[in-house]
Enzyme design. Structure first.
Site, PDB file in Angstrom:
ATOM      1  N   CYS A  77       0.961  -1.165   0.042  1.00 39.58           N
ATOM      2  CA  CYS A  77       0.078   0.012  -0.050  1.00 39.58           C
ATOM      3  C   CYS A  77       0.786   1.244   0.285  1.00 39.58           C
ATOM      4  O   CYS A  77       1.517   1.337  -0.853  1.00 39.58           O
ATOM      5  CB  CYS A  77      -1.122  -0.088   1.381  1.00 39.58           C
ATOM      6  SG  CYS A  77      -2.393   1.224   0.983  1.00 39.58           S
ATOM      7  N   HIS A 175      -3.965  -4.944  -0.289  1.00 36.05           N
ATOM      8  CA  HIS A 175      -3.373  -5.741   0.907  1.00 36.05           C
ATOM      9  C   HIS A 175      -3.474  -7.080   0.906  1.00 36.05           C
ATOM     10  O   HIS A 175      -4.504  -7.640   1.174  1.00 36.05           O
ATOM     11  CB  HIS A 175      -4.289  -5.077   2.090  1.00 36.05           C
ATOM     12  CG  HIS A 175      -3.992  -3.664   2.354  1.00 36.05           C
ATOM     13  ND1 HIS A 175      -2.854  -3.233   3.400  1.00 36.05           N
ATOM     14  CD2 HIS A 175      -4.646  -2.486   2.133  1.00 36.05           C
ATOM     15  CE1 HIS A 175      -2.994  -2.137   3.584  1.00 36.05           C
ATOM     16  NE2 HIS A 175      -4.072  -1.403   2.700  1.00 36.05           N
ATOM     17  N   GLU A 177      -2.395  -9.066   3.059  1.00 44.28           N
ATOM     18  CA  GLU A 177      -2.769  -9.680   4.372  1.00 44.28           C
ATOM     19  C   GLU A 177      -4.405  -9.390   4.695  1.00 44.28           C
ATOM     20  O   GLU A 177      -4.839 -10.163   5.800  1.00 44.28           O
ATOM     21  CB  GLU A 177      -2.043  -8.987   5.509  1.00 44.28           C
ATOM     22  CG  GLU A 177      -2.507  -7.503   5.667  1.00 44.28           C
ATOM     23  CD  GLU A 177      -2.030  -6.565   4.746  1.00 44.28           C
ATOM     24  OE1 GLU A 177      -2.463  -5.230   5.187  1.00 44.28           O
ATOM     25  OE2 GLU A 177      -1.640  -6.866   3.720  1.00 44.28           O
TER      26      GLU A 177
END
Length: 196
Positions: A77, A175, A177
């Site tokens: 990001c 993202h 994750e």
């Protein structure tokens, strides 16, 4: 394997640590240059505003350390955006790893882009075993235009680079994750990359 997440006060660190733990690895949070240099893999996260994040990097000397790292580095990001030449956010000079300037979406689309969008045009071992047009989670108002270093594309108002790679440096605008099983597979692929 020693995994270091660069800790420079730019949020979003816990979710990355948990994702790495789910993959069976342990990551260390650090802003210590020696510890970062000794890592097998480095993750450069970021949530927040570019100029204040860059200021923190400069205060700690990480702005000159990061571009010289030789092991695989993953910017996520804002981390990816700071690895570019510059960003319009706060008129900020970046680390200059990727040869592209980050710009803001126009008012024609809802800003920030928040939620799930597809990635395609996948290149690089980062996307090994990942299908074209998988959905990833994004939250951003600024983007890196499509360029030679793009290894994934997303369409929002226009096609832009949702992942970048140059040598041992990788960046994802999305993202991983927070992108479920597919995102975790991308993180796992990163952890499996060979060090130079």
């Amino acid at each position: 394997m020693k995994i270091v997440i660069i800790n420079y006060g730019a949020g979003n660190i816990q979710s990355i640590m948990f994702a790495i733990e789910r993959l069976g690895f342990k990551a260390v949070l650090s802003n210590n240059p020696d510890e970062i240099l000794a890592a097998d893999k480095v993750i450069f996260p970021g949530v927040g505003e570019a100029s204040s994040a860059m200021k923190k990097l400069k205060e700690s000397g990480l702005d000159s350390l990061i571009p010289n790292l030789k092991q695989p580095v993953l910017g996520i990001c804002l981390g990816m955006q700071l690895m570019c030449k510059s960003t319009e956010e706060g008129n900020t000079e970046g680390l200059g790893i990727f040869d592209v300037d980050v710009i803001k979406f126009t008012q024609k689309v809802k800003v920030p882009q928040m939620g799930w969008n597809q990635i395609y045009g996948l290149k690089s071992d980062l996307f090994k075993g990942i299908s074209e047009n998988e959905f990833m989670y994004l939250v951003h108002s600024f983007y890196a235009p499509n360029c030679d270093e793009a290894i994934a594309i997303t369409d929002y108002e226009l096609e832009y680079a949702s992942a970048l790679q140059k040598d041992n440096f990788y960046g994802t605008q999305f993202h991983p994750e927070k992108s479920g099983a597919v995102g975790e597979k991308i993180l796992e692929n990163f952890l499996k990359l060979n060090s130079k």
